[in-house]
Design a protein around this motif. Structure first.
Motif, short mmCIF file in Angstrom:
data_model
loop_
_atom_site.label_atom_id
_atom_site.label_comp_id
_atom_site.label_asym_id
_atom_site.label_seq_id
_atom_site.Cartn_x
_atom_site.Cartn_y
_atom_site.Cartn_z
N TYR A 273 7.96 8.63 7.48
CA TYR A 273 7.55 9.80 8.19
C TYR A 273 8.75 11.08 7.77
O TYR A 273 8.31 11.92 8.21
CB TYR A 273 9.51 9.31 9.42
CG TYR A 273 8.54 8.22 9.71
CD1 TYR A 273 8.07 8.15 10.72
CD2 TYR A 273 9.46 6.81 9.55
CE1 TYR A 273 6.99 7.08 11.51
CE2 TYR A 273 8.77 6.02 10.57
CZ TYR A 273 7.88 5.42 11.52
OH TYR A 273 6.56 4.98 12.66
N ARG A 274 9.01 11.27 6.09
CA ARG A 274 9.42 12.23 6.09
C ARG A 274 8.21 13.56 5.54
O ARG A 274 8.39 14.96 6.00
CB ARG A 274 10.53 12.82 4.86
CG ARG A 274 11.09 13.52 3.92
CD ARG A 274 12.33 13.07 3.21
NE ARG A 274 12.01 12.24 2.31
CZ ARG A 274 12.51 10.99 2.32
NH1 ARG A 274 12.99 10.70 3.47
NH2 ARG A 274 12.12 10.13 1.26
N GLU A 275 7.61 12.98 5.15
CA GLU A 275 6.34 13.61 4.89
C GLU A 275 5.17 13.94 6.00
O GLU A 275 4.97 14.89 6.42
CB GLU A 275 5.61 13.29 3.92
CG GLU A 275 5.74 12.73 2.76
CD GLU A 275 4.99 11.59 2.28
OE1 GLU A 275 4.05 10.94 2.94
OE2 GLU A 275 5.72 11.51 0.46
N ARG A 276 5.76 13.26 7.06
CA ARG A 276 5.02 13.93 8.87
C ARG A 276 5.60 14.53 9.19
O ARG A 276 5.43 15.26 10.06
CB ARG A 276 4.74 12.37 9.23
CG ARG A 276 3.87 11.31 8.83
CD ARG A 276 3.84 9.83 9.20
NE ARG A 276 3.57 10.13 10.71
CZ ARG A 276 2.17 9.80 10.88
NH1 ARG A 276 1.02 9.66 9.89
NH2 ARG A 276 1.24 9.79 11.68
N LEU A 277 7.17 14.47 9.64
CA LEU A 277 7.86 14.63 10.07
C LEU A 277 8.00 16.33 10.08
O LEU A 277 7.80 17.73 10.57
CB LEU A 277 9.33 14.59 10.64
CG LEU A 277 9.32 13.59 11.27
CD1 LEU A 277 10.64 12.61 11.07
CD2 LEU A 277 9.23 13.62 12.42
N GLY A 278 8.18 16.82 8.05
CA GLY A 278 8.22 18.20 7.50
C GLY A 278 9.08 19.09 8.81
O GLY A 278 10.50 18.69 8.87
N GLY A 279 9.02 20.18 9.19
CA GLY A 279 9.47 20.68 10.07
C GLY A 279 9.43 20.84 10.85
O GLY A 279 10.14 21.79 11.84
N LEU A 280 8.92 19.86 11.64
CA LEU A 280 8.36 19.54 13.27
C LEU A 280 9.25 19.51 13.84
O LEU A 280 10.44 18.85 15.08
CB LEU A 280 6.98 18.34 13.58
CG LEU A 280 6.27 18.98 12.51
CD1 LEU A 280 5.20 18.22 13.15
CD2 LEU A 280 5.92 20.28 13.49
#
Length: 426
Positions: free
Chosen positions: A21-28
């Motif tokens: 999830y850290r990679e998916r959320l990024g700065g979103l």
């Protein structure tokens, strides 16, 4: 609790605890202040969960809790592909019981009931997790499982069993076993049957068959192993099933093709998308369930508020007939409007499928079937042929009963349908 606040907490937890999830959320995540902003975030799909599970066995990189914090592992059924392992902490299980207990109470389970739990006590969450949820409803639970039908009929009276929880198919299967040993199902003394796992207890023909056979009331429930094992119950007063996820999950509705949001309002339809709140071990973010559903948001005649849902089918079950999408549950919904029909089976010949789709339905010998075929063709935009079978001709299984058959893909037809097709050829 405030759902917007809970969502922000959950997103922080996902980003902090999971590389997936850290990679998916990024700065979103910074642009998400609440539930209304969920469409800014990417979907999660079953295929992605399978992929991350393969690369980070056994749970995948979306596991957020430490493995030592897990108290149980469940596995999805795998009916549409590789099963997915689900880890749960003690708090996750306690939440599941709260959510399911409320759903079962809405579906008519009472504190004075002695209820036979007749789902399989196996890897998936319908077994022990729903057992715990039934206990949370206040009822006394008898853990029957599957393969114990004759034993259940033998001890039901002695144990004072008043209710039963199982698949939609199970009441018909159990009734057949009862008649084989000379027992009238109505004499068993059940007052109420709760169904799960096969959308359709709300369909008139199936409901009538169960109620007449057992002289009992029927209510449906809904759940998903990877979301919550039971999370909606049917009150019997209004359309749909009442969601009991409250501050444990957020429901979105999206267009199946574009993925664009569909506003939640009475009668809105689309694919159900789930986001966990306060889920510790295997949380899901904007999870595309492949369930097609309709929602209602106005107060129910029973007095309850909140969202109600009806499952209309699954994307996995879709039949493609010369550029037309046909969903088996839509066929069942049309059939339910014609009185006097029993169970049915849908046969799709050819690969690719060639019309007409053939619907074999239990009906009286003099039943007029042409209007049914015409209605199916007009509403579902594909040619249909409707063929009558005698009452009780179609099988009812102990677990789930198959409805769709594709002979060209190797499916073996029920004997009653095979016999009918042989007669048609001669």
């Amino acid at each position: 609790m405030n759902l917007d606040t809970e969502l922000r907490r959950q997103l922080s937890y996902l980003e902090r605890s999971s590389t997936f999830y850290r990679e998916r959320l990024g700065g979103l995540r910074e642009g998400v202040d609440g539930v209304a902003d969920l469409p800014l975030l990417p979907f999660t799909t079953k295929e992605e969960l399978r992929a991350t599970q393969a690369s980070h066995p056994p749970f995948g990189a979306h596991l957020c809790a430490s493995p030592v914090a897990l108290v149980r592992i469940h596995v999805t059924s795998g009916t549409t592909g590789e099963p997915v392992a689900i880890g749960l902490t003690r708090a996750d299980h306690e939440a599941n019981s709260v959510i399911g207990g409320e759903a079962f109470r809405i579906a008519g389970v009472r504190a004075d009931d002695v209820i036979a739990h007749c789902l399989n006590y196996a890897l998936y969450a319908g077994g022990i997790a729903d057992h715990m949820a039934l206990e949370a409803s206040g009822a006394t639970v008898v853990p029957v499982g599957v393969g114990q039908s004759l034993r259940l009929l033998d001890i039901s009276g002695r144990l004072g069993i008043t209710a039963l929880f199982g698949t939609l198919s199970y009441p018909a299967y159990l009734a057949a076993r009862a008649r084989e040993i000379g027992i009238d199902p109505a004499a068993v003394g059940l007052r109420h049957l709760v169904t799960a796992g096969e959308p359709g207890a709300g369909l008139a023909a199936v409901r009538r068959e169960i109620e007449v056979t057992w002289r009992a009331t029927v209510a449906d429930t809904f759940g998903m192993s990877d979301v919550w094992s039971t999370m909606a119950g049917e009150c019997g007063r209004g359309e749909g099933l009442h969601l009991t996820t409250r501050d444990y999950a957020v429901l979105e509705l999206v267009d199946t093709d574009s993925g664009e949001p569909v506003p939640l309002r009475d009668g809105a339809s689309g694919e159900l998308v789930w986001t966990h709140l306060r889920r510790e071990a295997s949380p899901l973010l904007r999870y595309r369930s492949s369930d097609l559903g309709t929602v209602w948001t106005s107060p129910c005649p029973c007095g309850r508020t909140g969202v109600r849902i009806r499952i209309d089918g699954r994307l996995d079950d879709m039949l493609r007939v010369r550029a037309v999408n046909v969903y088996p549950q839509a066929v069942a919904a049309v059939l339910s409007r014609f009185p006097g029909l029993g169970r049915h089976a849908l046969v799709a010949d050819g690969d690719p499928i060639s019309p007409p789709l053939r619907v074999y339905v239990e009906a009286e010998r003099d039943a007029e079937l042409r209007p049914i075929a015409d209605t199916l063709g007009r509403e579902l935009r594909s040619p249909f042929e409707v063929i009558a079978l005698e009452r009780g001709a179609l099988p009812a299984d102990e677990h789930k009963t198959r409805v769709v058959y594709r002979p060209a893909c190797g499916d073996r037809l029920p004997e009653s349908i095979e016999a009918k097709r042989r007669n048609e050829r001669t």
